[in-house]
Scaffold this motif. Structure first.
Motif, short mmCIF file in Angstrom:
data_model
loop_
_atom_site.label_atom_id
_atom_site.label_comp_id
_atom_site.label_asym_id
_atom_site.label_seq_id
_atom_site.Cartn_x
_atom_site.Cartn_y
_atom_site.Cartn_z
N HIS A 239 41.70 31.81 32.56
CA HIS A 239 42.86 31.22 32.46
C HIS A 239 43.55 30.80 30.90
CE1 HIS A 239 40.72 30.02 36.36
NE2 HIS A 239 41.77 30.47 36.67
N ILE A 240 42.34 30.63 30.35
CA ILE A 240 42.56 30.52 28.58
C ILE A 240 43.52 32.02 28.13
CG2 ILE A 240 41.62 30.52 26.41
CD1 ILE A 240 39.53 28.60 27.55
N ARG A 241 43.05 32.96 28.54
CA ARG A 241 43.69 34.16 28.35
C ARG A 241 45.05 34.33 29.08
NH1 ARG A 241 41.41 39.07 26.73
NH2 ARG A 241 43.14 40.21 25.44
N GLU A 242 45.17 33.95 30.54
CA GLU A 242 46.39 34.08 30.97
C GLU A 242 47.46 33.05 30.34
OE1 GLU A 242 47.09 35.73 34.37
OE2 GLU A 242 45.78 36.84 32.88
N PHE A 283 35.63 35.80 32.98
CA PHE A 283 36.53 36.27 31.98
C PHE A 283 37.47 37.10 32.35
CE2 PHE A 283 32.47 35.86 29.11
CZ PHE A 283 32.94 34.67 28.40
N ASN A 284 38.47 37.37 31.44
CA ASN A 284 39.78 38.20 31.87
C ASN A 284 39.67 39.54 31.47
OD1 ASN A 284 42.64 38.83 32.11
ND2 ASN A 284 43.06 36.87 31.95
N ALA A 285 40.16 40.72 32.08
CA ALA A 285 40.13 41.83 31.58
C ALA A 285 41.47 42.31 31.24
CB ALA A 285 39.55 42.86 32.55
N HIS A 286 41.85 42.77 29.83
CA HIS A 286 43.37 43.18 29.61
C HIS A 286 43.22 44.73 29.24
CE1 HIS A 286 46.03 39.36 28.72
NE2 HIS A 286 45.20 39.24 29.81
N GLN A 326 38.01 39.12 36.10
CA GLN A 326 39.10 39.45 36.97
C GLN A 326 40.12 40.17 36.10
OE1 GLN A 326 40.65 36.41 39.06
NE2 GLN A 326 42.72 37.10 39.60
N THR A 327 40.61 41.19 36.75
CA THR A 327 41.79 41.96 35.91
C THR A 327 43.02 40.90 35.30
OG1 THR A 327 42.65 42.70 37.65
CG2 THR A 327 41.06 44.04 36.70
N GLY A 328 43.78 41.22 34.35
CA GLY A 328 44.81 40.43 33.76
C GLY A 328 45.83 40.18 34.55
N GLY A 329 46.07 39.06 35.45
CA GLY A 329 47.27 38.82 36.07
C GLY A 329 48.65 38.78 35.32
N SER A 330 48.38 38.33 33.86
CA SER A 330 49.61 38.09 33.18
C SER A 330 50.09 39.59 32.72
CB SER A 330 49.35 37.43 32.06
OG SER A 330 48.10 37.95 31.15
N THR A 331 49.22 40.42 32.67
CA THR A 331 49.64 42.07 32.42
C THR A 331 50.44 42.74 33.29
OG1 THR A 331 47.60 43.02 33.42
CG2 THR A 331 47.39 42.06 31.26
N LEU A 332 50.57 42.37 34.50
CA LEU A 332 51.06 43.07 35.52
C LEU A 332 52.50 42.86 35.56
CD1 LEU A 332 48.92 42.20 38.54
CD2 LEU A 332 48.68 43.90 36.81
N SER A 363 45.99 42.91 42.74
CA SER A 363 46.62 43.95 43.48
C SER A 363 47.99 44.29 43.03
CB SER A 363 47.09 43.33 44.94
OG SER A 363 45.84 43.05 45.69
N LYS A 364 48.74 45.37 43.31
CA LYS A 364 49.58 45.69 42.36
C LYS A 364 51.01 45.02 42.42
CE LYS A 364 51.53 48.88 46.20
NZ LYS A 364 52.21 50.19 46.54
N ASP A 365 51.13 43.96 43.62
CA ASP A 365 52.57 43.19 43.97
C ASP A 365 52.32 41.77 43.42
OD1 ASP A 365 50.28 42.79 45.86
OD2 ASP A 365 51.60 43.37 47.64
N GLU A 366 51.13 41.47 42.64
CA GLU A 366 50.73 40.09 42.50
C GLU A 366 51.77 39.56 41.46
OE1 GLU A 366 46.58 38.69 42.41
OE2 GLU A 366 46.16 40.58 43.26
N ALA A 367 52.77 40.46 40.67
CA ALA A 367 53.79 39.73 39.78
C ALA A 367 54.80 39.20 40.85
CB ALA A 367 54.27 40.85 38.82
N LEU A 368 54.87 39.63 41.94
CA LEU A 368 55.78 39.22 42.89
C LEU A 368 55.61 38.39 43.84
CD1 LEU A 368 57.10 43.06 43.39
CD2 LEU A 368 58.29 41.21 42.28
N ALA A 369 54.34 38.38 44.53
CA ALA A 369 54.08 37.48 45.62
C ALA A 369 52.47 37.72 45.84
CB ALA A 369 54.85 38.00 46.96
N LEU A 370 51.83 36.86 46.80
CA LEU A 370 50.77 37.02 47.44
C LEU A 370 50.48 38.51 47.82
CD1 LEU A 370 50.10 33.70 49.28
CD2 LEU A 370 49.13 34.08 46.97
N PRO A 371 49.32 39.20 47.35
CA PRO A 371 49.05 40.47 47.83
C PRO A 371 49.17 40.68 49.37
CG PRO A 371 47.04 39.57 47.09
CD PRO A 371 48.23 38.56 46.77
N THR A 372 49.65 41.67 49.78
CA THR A 372 49.69 42.41 51.19
C THR A 372 48.28 43.00 51.49
OG1 THR A 372 50.56 44.58 50.58
CG2 THR A 372 52.06 42.91 51.06
#
Length: 551
Positions: A239-242, A283-286, A326-332, A363-372
Motif C-alpha cells: 500500500h506504500i507503493r500504491e 510487497f508490490n510488484a511493478h 501482489q502485482t501493482g494495482g496502480s499500474t493498471l 485481473s485485467k479489469d481491476e482499474a474499472l471494477a471488481l474482477p469478473t
C-alpha cells in the motif's frame, strides 16, 4: 601481455565502438534510471559488484538469504497462488473462493469491505452506501461461517487483509475453525495487522498509534501460545507503493515499520525468537522488471542483518524474510484493459524471479471494477503458466550473478539503509509517522512520477502514448445495490436471536481487559463466539482507546 592489459584494451575498444555508434544513433535518453532514480548504466561488469559472493549472496537458504530463504525454492514446491477476493455478501464471496480453489488456487485471500475495515457494522450510518462494495461485508460470526462454508480450514491457508480490527476477524476465524472441529493450533494463514502503514498510506485506522501497537503485541503473544502456525502480521509495503512511493521507499518504510513492531513486542516482554519466525511481509510488484527482482533480494538481505546483528536473534527462522507479493494495482489502466494482462505477467515474473513465497496476480479489469470470474481465472492462469510452462522455477535464483541485478541489489540496499538511518535518528517509525516524514516522502515521489508521465518521459502504453478511440465499457462485475438491505436485515436478526446477557457480559469483560494491561484476545474470542458484532467490539475499544483523527 598481461590479462589485465588485454581486458583493459578490450574495454577501451568497446568504449570507442560505443562512441562511434552514438554519434550516428544517439541514445533514446540523456539518462536512464529506475523508478527510484537509480541511474542505469549502459553496461555492467564484475567491477560493479561491491560484495564478494560469500558475504553478499551466499547460498539459498543460508544467511543473508539474498538468493532465497529455502535451499531448493520452487524446485520442491511452487509459491502459494493466493488470489485476493471478496465482494458483496459472505455467500457470494464463498462461491468465488470455491470456484478459484477448483481452478487450482492454493491459498485464500480475503478482501473486506470498507465498513468492516474500520470497525462499523453494516447497519451503522457510517456504513451507508459502502456495504460489500470493495470487499465482503462481515458483521458477525454468522457471516464468517458463511464465508468459509464447505472450505476445510485445516487444509487451506487463509490471508486476511484486515488491520485495525484484525484481532476481531482473527477471533472469528478461530471460532469458525472450532465449529469445523479444527483446533487453533492447526490453523495456517496470515492477518495483515499492520497499522503503521495505515497511518502512512491507506487510512483504515481506528485507534491512536500507542493502543494500536498494544493490540498488535497482544495478538503476537496470543498466537505464540495458541496459533503457532499462523503469521501474526504481514508488514506491508504494497500500500506504500500504491500510494506513490518508489521501490526503495517501499522497502525502507516497510522494514522501518517491521523494526518498530519487533521493538514493541520486546518491550511488551516477548522473546524475539518466540515471535519473529511468524512475522511476514507483503510487497508490490511493478513494471521495472530488474529493479523489482533486485528489490526483493535486497530486502531479504537487509532484514536478515537487522534481525541477526541488531536484535541478536539466534533462531535462523527469525532472520528469514518471508513475503507475499501482489502485482501493482496502480499500474493498471482503464484504457485498453487487455494490456494489463501483459503488465501483470511481467510483474508476476519479477516476483517469482525475486523469490516470493506467495503471489496474487491482479485481473485485467481491476482499474474499472471488481474482477469478473473470467478475468480472475486469467489472472490465476498467468501464475500457473509461469510456474509450469516457463521454466523459471526450475533453478534457484536464476538472476543471481547478473552483473546488473547484483549491482541494483547493492544500490537498493545502500539507499534503503540511508532511509533507515534517518528514521532511526528521528526516534523510529512511529515517531516518523507522527511527524509525517514518510507521508511527505511518498507524496513527493508520487508527484515526480506524475510529472514524468505527463511529460511522456515515462510512457504508459495506451494511456499517454499509443492511444485508441475506444468506449471503455467492458463486461464488469457490479455489486447488487439490494445487498446492503439484506446484509442489514441478517445482522439485525442475529442480534435478536442471540443471548444478549451473554454478549453484554463478554463486552464488559473486554472493557475491563482493555482498561488494564491484560491481553484482550481471549475476551475478543469469547465475544465473537457469543455473536457480538464487529462494530460492538470495536466500539468497546473505541471508548477505551479513543479514535485517531489523522495528521
Amino acid at each position: 601481455m598481461s590479462d589485465s592489459y588485454k581486458n583493459q584494451s578490450r574495454k577501451e575498444k568497446w568504449e570507442s565502438d560505443v562512441e562511434k555508434v552514438v554519434q550516428k544513433f544517439p541514445e533514446r535518453k540523456e539518462k536512464f534510471h529506475t523508478s527510484s532514480d537509480i541511474e542505469v548504466e549502459n553496461l555492467y561488469t564484475p567491477n560493479h559488484n561491491s560484495q564478494t559472493y560469500e558475504e553478499g549472496l551466499g547460498y539459498p537458504g543460508q544467511f543473508p538469504y539474498t538468493r532465497g530463504i529455502q535451499p531448493t525454492m520452487y524446485r520442491s514446491r511452487y509459491w502459494t497462488m493466493r488470489q485476493y477476493a471478496g465482494f458483496g455478501s459472505a455467500s457470494e464471496t464463498n462461491e468465488r473462493f470455491r470456484y478459484l480453489l477448483k481452478q487450482g488456487q492454493t491459498g485464500l485471500s480475503v478482501a473486506f469491505d470498507l465498513p468492516t475495515q474500520i470497525g462499523y457494522d453494516s447497519d451503522d450510518p457510517m456504513a451507508e452506501g459502502e456495504v460489500g462494495k470493495v470487499g465482503v461485508a462481515i458483521d458477525s460470526l454468522k457471516d464468517m461461517e458463511l464465508l468459509f462454508d464447505q472450505i476445510p480450514l485445516h487444509e487451506v491457508s487463509t490471508s486476511m487483509t484486515i488491520n485495525a480490527p484484525a484481532s476481531i476477524l482473527l477471533a472469528m476465524y478461530i471460532a469458525v475453525g472450532e465449529k469445523q472441529g479444527v483446533e487453533p493450533g492447526q490453523l495456517t494463514g496470515t492477518i495483515q495487522n499492520d497499522i503503521l502503514k495505515e497511518y502512512i498510506a491507506r487510512g483504515t485506522y481506528i485507534y491512536p498509534p500507542k493502543p494500536s501497537m498494544r493490540l498488535i503485541t497482544d495478538i503476537f503473544a496470543y498466537c505464540q501460545k495458541n496459533l503457532p502456525k499462523f503469521n501474526t502480521i504481514s508488514i506491508s509495503g504494497y500500500h506504500i507503493r500504491e500510494a506513490g512511493s518508489t521501490a526503495v521507499q517501499e522497502v525502507a518504510f516497510t522494514i522501518a515499520n517491521g523494526v518498530a513492531y519487533v521493538e514493541a513486542a520486546i518491550e511488551a516482554g516477548l522473546e524475539v525468537d518466540k515471535f519473529a519466525p511468524r512475522l511476514a511481509f507483503f510487497f508490490n510488484a511493478h513494471n521495472q522488471f530488474f529493479e523489482e527482482a533486485a528489490k526483493y533480494r535486497a530486502a531479504r538481505r537487509i532484514w536478515a542483518k537487522i534481525m541477526k546483528d541488531h536484535f541478536k536473534a539466534k533462531d535462523q527462522r527469525s532472520w528469514k524474510m518471508r513475503f507475499h507479493t501482489q502485482t501493482g494495482g496502480s499500474t493498471l489502466t482503464a484504457q485498453q484493459p487487455d494490456n494489463n494482462i501483459v503488465r501483470v505477467t511481467m510483474q508476476a515474473l519479477a516476483a517469482v524471479m525475486g523469490g516470493t513465497q506467495s503471489l496474487h496476480t491482479n485481473s485485467k479489469d481491476e482499474a474499472l471494477a471488481l474482477p469478473t470470474e473470467d478475468s480472475a481465472r486469467i489472472a490465476l492462469r498467468t501464475q500457473q503458466i509461469i510456474a509450469q510452462e516457463s521454466g523459471v522455477a526450475d533453478t534457484v535464483d536464476p538472476l543471481g550473478g547478473s552483473y546488473y541485478v547484483e549491482a541494483l541489489t547493492d544500490k537498493i540496499e545502500e539507499q534503503v539503509n540511508d532511509y533507515l538511518n534517518r528514521i532511526e535518528k528521528m526516534g523510529g517509525a512511529v515517531q516518523a509517522v507522527e511527524e509525517g516524514y514518510m507521508q511527505r516522502e511518498i507524496h513527493q515521489a508520487a508527484y515526480d512520477a506524475q510529472k514524468r508521465m505527463e511529460s511522456k518521459e515515462e510512457i504508459i502504453v495506451g494511456l499517454n502514448e499509443y492511444k485508441l478511440e475506444e468506449e471503455i465499457n467492458p463486461d464488469l462485475l457490479r455489486v447488487d445495490e439490494q445487498l446492503e438491505a439484506g446484509q442489514i436485515e441478517r445482522t439485525q436478526q442475529i442480534r435478536s436471536a442471540r443471548n444478549q446477557k451473554n454478549v453484554d457480559k463478554c463486552l464488559q469483560g473486554l472493557k475491563q481487559a482493555a482498561m488494564s494491561n491484560e491481553n484482550v484476545m481471549p475476551y475478543i474470542v469469547e465475544a465473537v463466539k457469543a455473536y457480538a458484532t464487529v462494530g460492538e467490539i470495536a466500539n468497546v475499544l473505541r471508548n477505551e482507546f479513543g479514535e485517531y483523527s489523522g495528521m
